[in-house]
Design a protein around this motif. Structure first.
Motif, PDB file in Angstrom:
ATOM      1  N   GLY A 143       0.818  -1.202   0.000  1.00  9.53           N
ATOM      2  CA  GLY A 143       0.000   0.000   0.000  1.00  9.53           C
ATOM      3  C   GLY A 143       0.853   1.253   0.000  1.00  9.53           C
ATOM      4  N   ALA A 144       0.208   2.395   0.045  1.00 11.76           N
ATOM      5  CA  ALA A 144       0.909   3.665  -0.136  1.00 11.76           C
ATOM      6  C   ALA A 144       1.923   3.947   0.965  1.00 11.76           C
ATOM      7  CB  ALA A 144      -0.112   4.806  -0.196  1.00 11.76           C
ATOM      8  N   TYR A 145       3.028   4.556   0.540  1.00 11.70           N
ATOM      9  CA  TYR A 145       4.050   5.204   1.359  1.00 11.70           C
ATOM     10  C   TYR A 145       5.193   4.313   1.822  1.00 11.70           C
ATOM     11  CZ  TYR A 145       6.281   8.390   4.655  1.00 11.70           C
ATOM     12  OH  TYR A 145       7.180   9.174   5.306  1.00 11.70           O
ATOM     13  N   ASN A 146       5.013   3.037   1.988  1.00 11.00           N
ATOM     14  CA  ASN A 146       6.041   2.228   2.627  1.00 11.00           C
ATOM     15  C   ASN A 146       7.070   1.722   1.614  1.00 11.00           C
ATOM     16  OD1 ASN A 146       4.647   2.559   5.120  1.00 11.00           O
ATOM     17  ND2 ASN A 146       3.193   1.020   4.437  1.00 11.00           N
ATOM     18  N   ILE A 147       6.864   0.537   1.058  1.00 12.54           N
ATOM     19  CA  ILE A 147       7.742   0.061  -0.008  1.00 12.54           C
ATOM     20  C   ILE A 147       7.260   0.661  -1.326  1.00 12.54           C
ATOM     21  CG2 ILE A 147       8.546  -1.945  -1.283  1.00 12.54           C
ATOM     22  CD1 ILE A 147       9.729  -1.599   1.507  1.00 12.54           C
ATOM     23  N   LEU A 148       8.144   1.389  -1.988  1.00 12.06           N
ATOM     24  CA  LEU A 148       7.771   2.117  -3.200  1.00 12.06           C
ATOM     25  C   LEU A 148       7.857   1.258  -4.458  1.00 12.06           C
ATOM     26  CD1 LEU A 148       9.800   5.371  -2.442  1.00 12.06           C
ATOM     27  CD2 LEU A 148       7.374   4.933  -1.950  1.00 12.06           C
ATOM     28  N   ALA A 149       8.880   0.430  -4.514  1.00 14.23           N
ATOM     29  CA  ALA A 149       9.151  -0.360  -5.711  1.00 14.23           C
ATOM     30  C   ALA A 149      10.169  -1.422  -5.343  1.00 14.23           C
ATOM     31  CB  ALA A 149       9.694   0.530  -6.833  1.00 14.23           C
ATOM     32  N   HIS A 150      10.384  -2.362  -6.242  1.00  7.46           N
ATOM     33  CA  HIS A 150      11.467  -3.324  -6.049  1.00  7.46           C
ATOM     34  C   HIS A 150      11.917  -3.851  -7.406  1.00  7.46           C
ATOM     35  CE1 HIS A 150       7.913  -6.274  -5.255  1.00  7.46           C
ATOM     36  NE2 HIS A 150       8.248  -6.369  -6.541  1.00  7.46           N
ATOM     37  N   ALA A 151      13.080  -4.475  -7.392  1.00  3.12           N
ATOM     38  CA  ALA A 151      13.660  -4.969  -8.633  1.00  3.12           C
ATOM     39  C   ALA A 151      14.406  -6.266  -8.362  1.00  3.12           C
ATOM     40  CB  ALA A 151      14.605  -3.929  -9.233  1.00  3.12           C
ATOM     41  N   LEU A 184       8.376   9.722  -9.623  1.00  8.76           N
ATOM     42  CA  LEU A 184       8.468   8.464 -10.366  1.00  8.76           C
ATOM     43  C   LEU A 184       9.830   8.287 -11.032  1.00  8.76           C
ATOM     44  CD1 LEU A 184       7.054   5.906 -11.409  1.00  8.76           C
ATOM     45  CD2 LEU A 184       6.228   7.257 -13.349  1.00  8.76           C
ATOM     46  N   GLU A 185      10.374   9.345 -11.607  1.00  3.14           N
ATOM     47  CA  GLU A 185      11.644   9.211 -12.317  1.00  3.14           C
ATOM     48  C   GLU A 185      12.791   8.879 -11.368  1.00  3.14           C
ATOM     49  OE1 GLU A 185      14.492  11.670 -15.468  1.00  3.14           O
ATOM     50  OE2 GLU A 185      12.363  12.197 -15.238  1.00  3.14           O
ATOM     51  N   SER A 186      12.781   9.462 -10.176  1.00  2.00           N
ATOM     52  CA  SER A 186      13.824   9.163  -9.189  1.00  2.00           C
ATOM     53  C   SER A 186      13.826   7.676  -8.838  1.00  2.00           C
ATOM     54  CB  SER A 186      13.615   9.991  -7.927  1.00  2.00           C
ATOM     55  OG  SER A 186      13.697  11.374  -8.194  1.00  2.00           O
ATOM     56  N   VAL A 187      12.627   7.122  -8.635  1.00  2.00           N
ATOM     57  CA  VAL A 187      12.514   5.714  -8.266  1.00  2.00           C
ATOM     58  C   VAL A 187      12.845   4.818  -9.446  1.00  2.00           C
ATOM     59  CG1 VAL A 187      10.939   3.928  -7.419  1.00  2.00           C
ATOM     60  CG2 VAL A 187      10.872   6.226  -6.429  1.00  2.00           C
ATOM     61  N   ALA A 188      12.418   5.197 -10.658  1.00  2.00           N
ATOM     62  CA  ALA A 188      12.747   4.410 -11.846  1.00  2.00           C
ATOM     63  C   ALA A 188      14.260   4.345 -12.049  1.00  2.00           C
ATOM     64  CB  ALA A 188      12.080   5.019 -13.079  1.00  2.00           C
ATOM     65  N   LEU A 189      14.937   5.468 -11.895  1.00  2.00           N
ATOM     66  CA  LEU A 189      16.388   5.514 -12.047  1.00  2.00           C
ATOM     67  C   LEU A 189      17.058   4.578 -11.043  1.00  2.00           C
ATOM     68  CD1 LEU A 189      18.519   7.068 -13.744  1.00  2.00           C
ATOM     69  CD2 LEU A 189      18.573   8.768 -11.907  1.00  2.00           C
ATOM     70  N   HIS A 190      16.562   4.576  -9.821  1.00  3.30           N
ATOM     71  CA  HIS A 190      17.088   3.708  -8.764  1.00  3.30           C
ATOM     72  C   HIS A 190      16.887   2.231  -9.114  1.00  3.30           C
ATOM     73  CE1 HIS A 190      17.849   2.568  -4.479  1.00  3.30           C
ATOM     74  NE2 HIS A 190      17.008   1.578  -4.793  1.00  3.30           N
ATOM     75  N   GLU A 191      15.664   1.863  -9.500  1.00  2.00           N
ATOM     76  CA  GLU A 191      15.366   0.452  -9.753  1.00  2.00           C
ATOM     77  C   GLU A 191      16.120  -0.082 -10.966  1.00  2.00           C
ATOM     78  OE1 GLU A 191      13.951  -1.202  -7.468  1.00  2.00           O
ATOM     79  OE2 GLU A 191      13.275   0.556  -6.331  1.00  2.00           O
ATOM     80  N   HIS A 194       9.353  -3.452 -10.515  1.00  6.48           N
ATOM     81  CA  HIS A 194       7.932  -3.186 -10.299  1.00  6.48           C
ATOM     82  C   HIS A 194       7.722  -1.961  -9.426  1.00  6.48           C
ATOM     83  CE1 HIS A 194       7.368  -7.845 -10.710  1.00  6.48           C
ATOM     84  NE2 HIS A 194       7.552  -7.255 -11.879  1.00  6.48           N
ATOM     85  N   PHE A 195       6.725  -1.176  -9.783  1.00 14.15           N
ATOM     86  CA  PHE A 195       6.293  -0.042  -8.969  1.00 14.15           C
ATOM     87  C   PHE A 195       5.027  -0.415  -8.203  1.00 14.15           C
ATOM     88  CE2 PHE A 195       8.288   1.766 -12.807  1.00 14.15           C
ATOM     89  CZ  PHE A 195       9.254   2.584 -12.253  1.00 14.15           C
ATOM     90  N   ASP A 196       4.892   0.107  -6.991  1.00  8.12           N
ATOM     91  CA  ASP A 196       3.668  -0.092  -6.228  1.00  8.12           C
ATOM     92  C   ASP A 196       2.598   0.858  -6.774  1.00  8.12           C
ATOM     93  OD1 ASP A 196       1.619  -0.329  -4.386  1.00  8.12           O
ATOM     94  OD2 ASP A 196       2.922  -0.218  -2.629  1.00  8.12           O
ATOM     95  N   ALA A 197       1.539   0.293  -7.327  1.00  9.04           N
ATOM     96  CA  ALA A 197       0.491   1.101  -7.954  1.00  9.04           C
ATOM     97  C   ALA A 197      -0.295   1.929  -6.945  1.00  9.04           C
ATOM     98  CB  ALA A 197      -0.459   0.204  -8.746  1.00  9.04           C
ATOM     99  N   ASP A 198      -0.203   1.608  -5.668  1.00  7.00           N
ATOM    100  CA  ASP A 198      -0.934   2.358  -4.652  1.00  7.00           C
ATOM    101  C   ASP A 198      -0.220   3.629  -4.202  1.00  7.00           C
ATOM    102  OD1 ASP A 198      -3.200   0.731  -4.457  1.00  7.00           O
ATOM    103  OD2 ASP A 198      -2.180  -0.665  -3.116  1.00  7.00           O
ATOM    104  N   GLU A 199       1.019   3.817  -4.623  1.00  2.80           N
ATOM    105  CA  GLU A 199       1.736   5.043  -4.261  1.00  2.80           C
ATOM    106  C   GLU A 199       1.142   6.248  -4.984  1.00  2.80           C
ATOM    107  OE1 GLU A 199       3.840   5.164  -1.922  1.00  2.80           O
ATOM    108  OE2 GLU A 199       4.212   3.012  -1.694  1.00  2.80           O
ATOM    109  N   HIS A 200       1.365   7.417  -4.414  1.00  6.45           N
ATOM    110  CA  HIS A 200       0.940   8.660  -5.051  1.00  6.45           C
ATOM    111  C   HIS A 200       2.117   9.190  -5.872  1.00  6.45           C
ATOM    112  CE1 HIS A 200      -2.725   8.538  -2.762  1.00  6.45           C
ATOM    113  NE2 HIS A 200      -2.038   8.449  -1.639  1.00  6.45           N
TER     114      HIS A 200
END
Length: 311
Positions: A224-232, A259-266, A241-247
């Motif tokens: 759910g929102a706020y905790n784990i944002l994504a994983h790879a 979104l771009e910051s997290v995509a770059l990380h993953e 994968h991105f968590d679809a429940d995030e804002h």
């Protein structure tokens, strides 16, 4: 094999199993963040005490690579109790050291704040039995590397990688998601030997990304929102994968998760980089709401170039 990923301590009460360092002066949890009030009873807990909620801390530290009771102990039983034992104290010290917190071995307010921050679901892998730590001092550059690699340093055997999209759901349009990911792939391409191109999902891409909710059949359910944002997953699995429940947001001025910051990380994980403990690095595990990291830092660049040296 990809490292196991799990949920943040904020929502870890419902787990089936399990930087920005905070340099503010100690204050009560309630005065810092209302989301931390459920941990008020743990603030100041030390070795030898038994308190409700300690088992969630144990599961968090185990999930992210810090807690290891060894082969001779029953992990399931030990992780279910609320005893603050010596092994937990040692794990806490490792966690505090990694995130540049004051190393106390106690559940102080800044440690609980760090553990409650939104982050990537990939373990930090700091335990010596699980990690490949690059602590090489580069004498000519007079710098210390903070980047890390996964166990056995998995890598790709080719430098042309194609990617495709799975489901795109949530607050960001498919067109925006594609453009964000294109820029993120281009950022890694600009500092490495890799080139990337989008292909249809049916064309057997090397990398597949998408947005998912809760249990999505990869062994690492979102929370759910706020905790784990994504994983790879590590090379050459190719999934992130991105968590679809995030804002999610693509705006530089938003107070939501960029979104771009997290995509770059993953993507860094997909290429083989583990978490850095350099708070400025893209590969740092935490991404706070409203923060933006769209530019690879020197630690990220050094890491990918050490992992894939030029011929």
């Amino acid at each position: 094999m990809a490292p196991r990923m799990s949920c943040s301590v904020v929502s870890i009460l419902v787990l089936l199993a399990i930087h920005q360092p905070f340099t503010v002066h100690s204050r009560s949890l309630k005065s810092i963040d209302p989301s931390l009030t459920s941990f008020q009873s743990l603030e100041g807990t030390v070795k030898g005490q038994t308190r409700q909620g300690i088992r969630e801390v144990k599961r968090y530290l185990k999930a992210f690579g810090y807690l290891d009771y060894g082969e001779g102990e029953n992990d399931d039983v030990t992780l279910m109790d609320n005893k603050f034992d010596e092994t937990l104290e040692s794990a806490l010290k490792s966690y505090q050291e990694f995130y540049h917190l004051k190393v106390t071995g106690k559940l102080d307010v800044n440690t609980l704040k760090q553990m409650s921050a939104p982050r990537c679901g990939v373990p930090d892998l700091v335990h010596p039995r699980h990690a490949e730590r690059n602590a090489t001092k580069h004498s000519k550059l007079r710098v210390v590397a903070h980047f890390n690699f996964f166990p056995n340093m998995p890598t790709w055997s080719k430098f042309r990688l194609n990617y495709a999209f799975g489901p795109i759901i949530g607050e960001v349009s498919p067109g925006e998601v594609r453009e964000v990911c294109r820029r993120a792939f281009q950022s890694w391409s600009s500092v490495s030997q890799f080139t990337f191109g989008e292909v249809p999902l049916e064309d057997s891409p090397d990398i597949v990304t998408g947005f998912y909710r809760r249990d999505h059949s990869d062994g690492s359910p979102f929370d759910g929102a706020y905790n784990i944002l994504a994983h790879a997953f590590t090379p050459t699995d190719g999934r992130f994968h991105f968590d679809a429940d995030e804002h999610w947001t693509t705006s530089l001025t938003s107070t939501q998760i960029d979104l771009e910051s997290v995509a770059l990380h993953e993507i860094g994980h997909v290429l083989g980089l583990a978490h850095s403990n350099d708070e400025k690095a893209v590969m740092y595990a935490v991404t706070l709401a409203g923060s933006v990291k769209r530019d690879l830092q020197q630690d990220d660049i050094n890491g990918i170039r050490v992992l894939y040296p030029s011929q």
